[in-house]
Design an enzyme around this catalytic site. Structure first.
Site, PDB file in Angstrom:
ATOM      1  CG  ASP A 153      -1.729   1.269   1.353  1.00  0.00           C
ATOM      2  OD1 ASP A 153      -2.874   1.291   0.882  1.00  0.00           O
ATOM      3  OD2 ASP A 153      -1.203   2.254   1.926  1.00  0.00           O
ATOM      4  CB  THR A 185      -3.838   1.944  -1.994  1.00  0.00           C
ATOM      5  OG1 THR A 185      -3.375   3.293  -2.060  1.00  0.00           O
ATOM      6  CG2 THR A 185      -3.906   1.371  -3.395  1.00  0.00           C
ATOM      7  CG  ASP A 186      -3.637  -2.697   1.256  1.00  0.00           C
ATOM      8  OD1 ASP A 186      -3.386  -3.108   0.106  1.00  0.00           O
ATOM      9  OD2 ASP A 186      -2.833  -2.797   2.193  1.00  0.00           O
ATOM     10  CG  LEU A 187      -8.574   0.387   4.024  1.00  0.00           C
ATOM     11  CD1 LEU A 187      -8.715   1.616   4.909  1.00  0.00           C
ATOM     12  CD2 LEU A 187      -9.125  -0.842   4.724  1.00  0.00           C
TER      13      LEU A 187
END
Length: 413
Positions: A153, A185-187
């Protein structure tokens, strides 16, 4: 699976085989679990999801000692059943294939090509389950020059342009690129993956066709540049960092009060005039340099220091009260203690408590999805490592005690 009359959920008819770990994939599967899907989380025997040990802090048990469940893991894994399976073994691969036959969705976030050597890639599983929806999540996607790179991320926030937009201006103290405070970004990849899975399931229900979903963190980061990305594409000029200020609206930023910070978002001239009048600086409303937003943007460097001094004359609570009463958009900058004690957050039930086998109960952030007919159910805490292995093997694959004992002795489960 079937919904019971007492527990009607949107996705109670869906089973998800979750081979993901860390955050982007588990965030997607937690969304699906919140909506009622049966999610079976597959982990390595004895080790599990890396985030189980990403602490402190850890969940406390009933005697106030640390459990093996880090808060990081708890954030993304409620509502799931946990199985441990060694997929590097032939027997483990057979278990996964048997579970695929009982599932609607497969989620995975292994490196590109890694599952192919185990016969668990989409091409292989599609042969035995043609209508499977198979979603892969990687840093850079399944093709392109970066496909084999590992994606993190933090790195993606830099590569995808977010950090060029986030942080204080370079010409001010503390200026420079800054990552977001959470792995955004992961989320967002987990959120986009959730949408893609639901779209693919709708297509399957209409046509009987499964399909492959290729999700990449870098793609998501570029997509979520939103208006800033559009600004660049229309002008060819890369936007710069502006900290907590707005490039096009003044005043639209944070200010220090006598005891904290607030955000003032005066989106029009009338709101600006009310703001300075409430601060006892009515002359600023009539100053020819500041009467319109374009003029305020032009004279930003003169106006903002004056406003900063004005805001320091009242407390955070005093400013929020007078500005809200006058209809000037504003808000506090809360720490998390203030967030979870906020009456609006409490009213919206954004903190939930779920029974937990070793801690008694675990407090978690609630889901923002408020559905009137099929509300989110909070019934299953983030599971212990392998908590449901034997249960799933018995109920789904009809393994007997002898078979389960043999697999356990061999370290396959």
């Amino acid at each position: 699976m079937q919904n019971s009359p007492q527990h009607k959920t949107a996705l109670g008819h869906i089973r998800v085989l979750d081979l993901t770990r860390v955050l982007a994939g588990p965030w997607c599967s937690q969304n699906l679990a919140d909506l009622g899907a049966e999610v079976i989380k597959i982990e390595r025997p004895g080790i599990g999801d890396d985030t189980r040990s990403w602490g402190p802090p850890y969940l406390k048990d009933s005697t106030d000692n640390n459990t093996s469940e880090a808060a990081y893991y708890l954030a993304a894994n409620r509502g799931k059943q946990a199985m441990t399976v060694d997929i590097s073994t032939a027997e483990g691969q057979e278990i996964i294939r048997a579970l695929v036959l009982q599932s609607d969705v497969v989620l995975e976030n292994y490196k590109v090509g890694q599952l192919k050597k185990y016969g668990l890639d989409y091409a292989a599983l599609q042969q035995i389950k043609p209508d499977i929806v198979y979603c892969s999540i990687t840093g850079f996607g399944q093709d392109g020059p970066y496909a084999q790179r590992a994606g993190y991320d933090f790195i993606i926030q830099g590569m995808g342009g977010l950090m060029s937009l986030t942080g204080e201006r370079d010409d001010l103290p503390g200026g420079g690129p800054q990552k977001a405070g959470v792995a955004i970004t992961d989320l967002m990849t987990g959120m986009y993956a959730t949408i893609a899975v639901l779209a693919a399931l709708t297509h399957r229900d209409k046509t009987g066709e499964g399909q492959y979903i290729d999700m990449a963190l870098l793609d998501v980061q570029v997509a979520m540049l939103a208006n800033m990305g559009a600004n660049y594409l229309q002008t060819g000029k890369a936007p710069q960092r502006w900290g907590n200020a707005h490039q096009n609206i003044v005043p639209y930023q944070t200010f220090a009060t006598a005891d904290g910070h607030i955000i003032v978002a005066a989106g029009n001239d009338a709101q600006y005039r009310k703001f300075v009048q409430l601060g006892g600086r009515e002359e600023l409303a009539n100053d020819a340099r500041f009467q319109t937003n374009p003029l305020r943007v032009q004279h930003r460097e003169v106006l903002i220091p004056i406003l900063a001094d004005m805001v320091k004359t009242k407390t955070k609570a005093e400013w929020i009260m007078v500005l809200e009463t006058a209809g000037v958009p504003c808000g506090p900058i809360n720490n998390l203690d203030e967030v979870f004690h906020d009456p609006q957050v409490q009213s919206r039930q954004m903190q939930v408590e779920i029974p937990h086998p070793s801690a008694g109960a675990v407090r978690l952030v609630g889901s923002p999805m408020k559905l009137s007919k099929t509300p989110v159910q909070y019934e299953q805490a983030p599971p212990l490592l392998g908590q449901h292995t034997e249960q799933c093997l018995r109920s789904l694959l009809h393994f007997d005690d002898e078979k389960i004992a043999s697999l356990k002795a061999a370290g396959i489960i």
